[in-house]
Write a protein that holds these residues in place. Structure first.
Motif, PDB file in Angstrom:
ATOM      1  N   GLY A   1      21.225  22.117 -18.033  1.00 47.10           N
ATOM      2  CA  GLY A   1      21.774  23.470 -18.033  1.00 47.10           C
ATOM      3  C   GLY A   1      23.209  23.554 -18.516  1.00 47.10           C
TER       4      GLY A   1
ATOM      5  N   HIS B   1      25.288  26.232 -16.705  1.00 49.34           N
ATOM      6  CA  HIS B   1      24.692  26.569 -15.411  1.00 49.34           C
ATOM      7  C   HIS B   1      24.471  25.342 -14.553  1.00 49.34           C
TER       8      HIS B   1
ATOM      9  N   ASP C   1      21.296  24.695  -8.916  1.00 51.05           N
ATOM     10  CA  ASP C   1      22.157  24.460 -10.069  1.00 51.05           C
ATOM     11  C   ASP C   1      23.112  23.301  -9.807  1.00 51.05           C
TER      12      ASP C   1
ATOM     13  N   SER D   1      22.833  25.681 -26.228  1.00 43.23           N
ATOM     14  CA  SER D   1      22.222  25.525 -24.912  1.00 43.23           C
ATOM     15  C   SER D   1      20.725  25.373 -25.131  1.00 43.23           C
TER      16      SER D   1
END
Lengths: 637, 366
Positions: free
Chosen positions: A240, A409, A185, A588
């Motif tokens: 993300g 994220h 991430d 998202s």
């Protein structure tokens, strides 16, 4: 198949994508923090869209009216954004913009002066006091040039110290990033291509600052340049991160509508600040009919009072031409729809009959010059034909207000300027974007640098991700069965302009989403003729998927928000709904699909609430919130 | 829906002939295009129409399409211009419009050139030096003082002045030593900045930027889309105080010609160079006197041998100096639209043959 493709590799501590005001300010900060910094610019260095900003940079320096303060600026900003702003960003912005402006003077900027030699400040829509530091009507150019020259001066320092201009800060001009690369991430780097050669380039870097600006190229009538294809928005989504407030787009009320060659180009608000008035085809000064209740206290209701304001602003209320942009845009739209527009579908903006020609040329030199040269229109003799043009996206990457770090994220990703969301709420005040760039550019650059410092190990760029990025980038060139990117762009612009434009309706938004779905399939098969060397068709083909995903966010969020607020007007839900004020819509990406969530707005601190009248708050807040406010003020007594 | 089809029903399309340079560093040529043109359009609109129709990979830089960013610099019918600011209505209906890349810079592809020369020169120009001890927020300047520099800060870096400048336009060899008009006005801007802490901007421009190469032909001012008076307000004031008679090539040239009777050789190798004084002027038909038509047999004999030692050379009248002992080069304060002649007020070019004190010994044999 593409494993043999040559890829130039670079290692940096901080990579800043975008070389407008926010990007350059971020890069300066990262370099000052000692980080090895790269600036990626889609155009040549210094050509950023920031140059188009004309009015000025808002900062409560109080040089012209000493009653101005950060609290008043904060209040204006929240009011302008219809209380949907991230209050912390609005607060930081109001507090820090004076320092950011003064700092520019140490870089060599030359703002217009007051009589006592300080930075002059001008009136602008939505600002209570004269607040915009300006240089004639080319403030954006001054800002870009100043930051550009500061970067050059840092490079000169580096050359004296390390022997090379590029030792610690380097500009990669005409370079486009197509993909962010992740290690788990964490941001590990960025992949893109040189526009000139079409060769690929890979940056390995633990921290990336997005400063890519807006999304206006998805619209038919826009003041935005070709670069504004929502790259940063899309890169963030794919990495993300999340986007907020994507339904809010600012349509600048006064774009040129005639002649066609300059359609969309802005007529600065200063024309109205300096006395310009709006008239319909019947010659009526119509703005007095469009002052909403929330603004009655600040705006004049007669031409006589409005005209006195230019000379004596303390004892008269402001002319309604200086209402916030969304109000003016809506008013023009209503006049045109009612059949009182000009032949080209706009209204008249008249300064010629209001000021002597000499004075117009002195106060608005680039405006005068621009119209004369581009359109052969003499604004000292005839009125201009203006109408709403897509200008600015309030929505953007959801960030931590203090650091500019993207939420969602992903770690190591930062955003500043137009690509970030929250600061301007549902509508941006003129002049707030230039100061936004500086305040949050500096913050994002500084925090990106300290994030890079705090990492125990550098993230690694995964090889398969690079291979995928190469394949994706080359695909349009290798297909010859798909459609032309120019046709696809025109179709996308038609969908957004006609169905997700300034006035929105449920049925049209549903239709728009269906059409965007069809476009997605066509864009996936786009083909570009020619080779890799400076091939604009190929570049557009790669930008299209960014434009498309961002357009989907806007359409989805616009369909969902059943109220009208700032840069989002629903004909079927024409009023503001206090319940919706408490909600941010968060986009998202799940696989390829845009996902929409609701998230409560952060709660404003009590001492900030206390800056407002109860009567004003009553227009925005729910009864529940008002009760809380009353309880607070009760305590204080 | 909504897609603007180029052939609208009814309205006859006006087609115009374009010749656009297509190619790359290996070569290329002008390609003919017959393109639709609508009312009120500019050349950049036509390039965009070509891109979206028959030439999707036609390379051309552009950004703002409003004359503010300086990206779309090209040469239109040979003249350096911004494509976004060249209205189609400025051409006659049957005129073929040629669009070519900037000649002074290396080709990348089609209308795009490698303008990195300019960015290199920008990096070599010393940056603003903030006044020591003045904290941010305490800068005080008068409007009238900042306006002089503000004129130069209008520059949109389109580099049209750089491409038109004859010092480098066809003289690659001058590029290393010559920064060009864009960076002369950058130096001028800093020189005139009320608070810039450096006081050697002029000396720097002369010693490092090659200001002396400029012989004030004003081509740069002519092409500037921002109408910056590059020559009058920037370059000439920069030359004004820094140059003494040893430094300035024009003055130096005057000395050479009138004091030592030599043919000038400057490092500026363009047609505009003052070396043009060498152009032979035709004498009256049927008569050619080597001695400046003096009819003095001795003088004539000497002249035949090559040099007329007795002819009176008119003494140069030095241009009037101002109270600081320097040339009043600023046109704002001068009575004519150019610098005063360092050769003297009474000398005009080309020199009449009788004023030349040199004759080629074999010139009559031709």
């Amino acid at each position: 198949m593409t494993t043999t493709t040559r890829i130039e590799r670079h290692h940096y501590d901080v990579v800043v994508i975008g070389a407008g005001g926010a990007g350059l300010r971020a890069a300066i900060e990262a370099r000052l923090a000692g980080k090895k910094t790269a600036i990626i610019s889609k155009s040549l260095f210094g050509k950023a869209h920031t140059v188009m900003a004309e009015g000025g940079a808002a900062a409560a320096m109080g040089n012209v009216n000493s009653r101005d303060s950060w609290q008043v600026h904060f209040r204006d900003t929240m009011r302008g954004g219809k209380f949907l702003n991230n209050f912390r960003m609005a607060e930081l912005h109001a507090k820090e913009s004076p320092q950011r402006i003064w700092e520019l003077e140490t870089y060599g900027a030359l703002f217009d002066r007051t009589k006592d030699g300080r930075i002059s400040q001008r009136n602008f829509g939505g600002h209570e006091y004269p607040r915009l530091a300006h240089v004639g009507d080319r403030t954006g150019l001054e800002l870009i040039r100043t930051l550009q020259q500061k970067i050059v001066s840092l490079q000169q320092e580096d050359r004296r110290e390390h022997g090379s201009y590029d030792a610690r800060i380097r500009v990669f001009a005409e370079t486009t990033i197509t993909e962010l690369l992740l290690d788990g991430d964490r941001v590990a780097g960025a992949f893109g291509y040189y526009r000139e050669s079409g060769e690929f380039i890979l940056f390995e870097a633990p921290a990336v600052v997005l400063a890519t600006g807006g999304v206006g190229r998805s619209y038919k009538v826009t003041s935005n340049s070709w670069e504004y294809t929502g790259d940063g928005h899309a890169l963030a989504l794919r990495a993300g991160a999340t986007l907020i407030n994507m339904e809010f787009l600012q349509f600048h009320p006064t774009g040129m509508v005639w002649p066609p060659s300059v359609k969309g180009i802005l007529v600065t608000e200063s024309v109205r600040g300096d006395g310009g008035i709006l008239k319909n085809s019947e010659g009526k000064r119509f703005m007095f009919d469009y002052v909403p209740d929330v603004f009655r206290k600040q705006y004049a209701d007669s031409a006589a009072e409005a005209d006195r304001w230019y000379e004596d602003p303390d004892n008269n209320r402001r002319p309604p031409e200086l209402l916030p942009r969304d109000e003016v845009a809506r008013a023009i739209n209503s006049e045109v729809k009612a059949g009182r527009g000009t032949p080209a579908g706009g209204v008249y903006l008249d300064i010629a009959s209001r000021l002597p020609a000499e004075e117009i040329r002195r106060r608005l030199p680039s405006m005068y010059h621009q119209f004369k040269e581009l359109a052969d229109v003499d604004i000292t003799r005839e009125p201009m034909e203006v109408g709403p043009t897509c200008h600015y996206v309030m929505g953007g990457v959801e960030v931590d207000p203090d650091s500019g770090a993207a939420l969602g994220h992903v770690r190591g990703l930062f955003a500043a300027g137009e690509v970030s969301g929250g600061m301007h709420g549902s509508n941006r005040l003129g002049g707030n974007s230039l100061s936004d760039l500086l305040v949050f550019g500096k913050r994002a650059g500084g925090h990106a640098a300290s994030y890079a410092d705090g990492l125990a190990s550098r993230p690694r760029v995964p090889v398969p991700a690079v291979e995928t990025a190469v394949e994706t980038a080359l695909a349009p060139l290798q297909r010859d069965t798909g459609e032309s990117p120019y046709v696809l762009q025109q179709d996308l612009q038609a969908v957004m302009g006609d169905l997700v434009g300034i006035i929105r309706r449920e049925g049209e938004l549903v239709d728009a989403l269906a059409r965007l779905g069809e476009l997605r399939e066509r864009v996936a098969k786009v083909s570009a003729a020619g080779g890799r060397r400076y091939n604009p068709g190929w570049h557009l083909a790669l930008d299209l998927r960014n434009m498309l995903v961002v357009s989907e966010c806007t359409a989805k969020a616009a369909l969902e928000r059943r109220e009208s607020r700032g840069g989002h007007t629903r004909e079927d839900h024409p009023t503001m709904d206090p319940a919706w004020r408490r909600v941010n819509q968060v986009c998202s990406l799940e696989g390829d699909i845009v996902h929409l969530d609701r998230k409560p707005l952060p709660r404003m601190r009590p001492e900030l609430f206390a800056l407002f009248d109860r009567a004003e708050l009553a227009k925005y807040l729910t009864d529940e919130e008002l009760a809380e406010f009353d309880a607070l003020t009760e305590e204080e007594r | 829906m909504g897609t603007e089809k180029s052939q609208a029903a009814g309205a006859p399309a006006t087609k115009r002939q374009f010749r656009i340079w297509r190619g790359d560093e290996t070569g290329g040529d002008l390609k003919e295009y017959l393109v639709e043109v609508k009312e009120g359009e500019v050349v950049l609109d036509i390039i965009h129409r070509l891109q979206s129709t028959e030439a999707p990979d036609l390379a051309c830089r552009w950004n703002c399409k409003a004359g503010k960013c300086g990206s779309c610099s090209v040469e239109i019918n040979g003249k350096p211009k911004l494509a976004c600011m060249t209205r189609m209505s400025t051409f006659t209906a049957d005129e073929t419009i040629s669009v070519t890349p900037l000649r002074t810079f290396p080709i990348v592809r089609d209308l795009v050139t490698d303008v990195s020369f300019n960015y290199e020169k920008a990096r070599e120009t010393p940056a603003f030096a903030p006044p020591p001890g003045v904290t941010p927020g305490d800068y005080r300047m008068q409007q009238v003082d900042v306006e002089r520099s503000q004129e130069f800060r209008k520059c949109i870096e389109c580099f049209l002045c750089q491409t038109v400048c004859h010092v480098i336009r066809d003289h690659e060899e001058n590029k290393p030593a010559f920064a060009g008009p864009r960076y002369f006005i950058r130096a001028a801007e800093l020189d005139m900045h009320p608070l810039d802490a450096r006081d050697d901007r002029k000396e720097y421009a002369q010693a490092e930027q090659g200001l002396g190469y400029c012989n004030i032909t004003k081509c740069c001012t002519e092409v500037c889309p921002e109408h910056i008076k590059i020559t009058d307000n920037g370059i000439i004031p920069m030359k004004e105080r820094v140059v003494d008679r040893k430094y300035d090539p024009l003055v130096w040239l005057g000395n050479k010609i009138f004091r030592r009777g030599q043919v000038p050789q400057t490092s500026v190798t363009s047609e505009h160079s003052p070396g043009a004084v060498r152009t032979p002027a035709a004498g009256p038909p049927g008569f050619h006197s080597h001695a400046g038509a003096s009819h003095d047999p001795e003088a004539e004999a000497q002249a035949q041998a090559g040099v007329n030692w007795h002819r009176e050379v008119p003494k140069p009248t030095a241009p009037t100096l101002d109270e600081t002992g320097k040339l009043p080069l600023t046109e704002l304060t001068f009575d004519r639209p150019a610098a005063p002649s360092p050769f003297g007020e009474d000398v005009s070019f080309p020199l009449p043959p009788e004023h030349l004190n040199y004759a080629h010994p074999e010139q009559d044999k031709h």
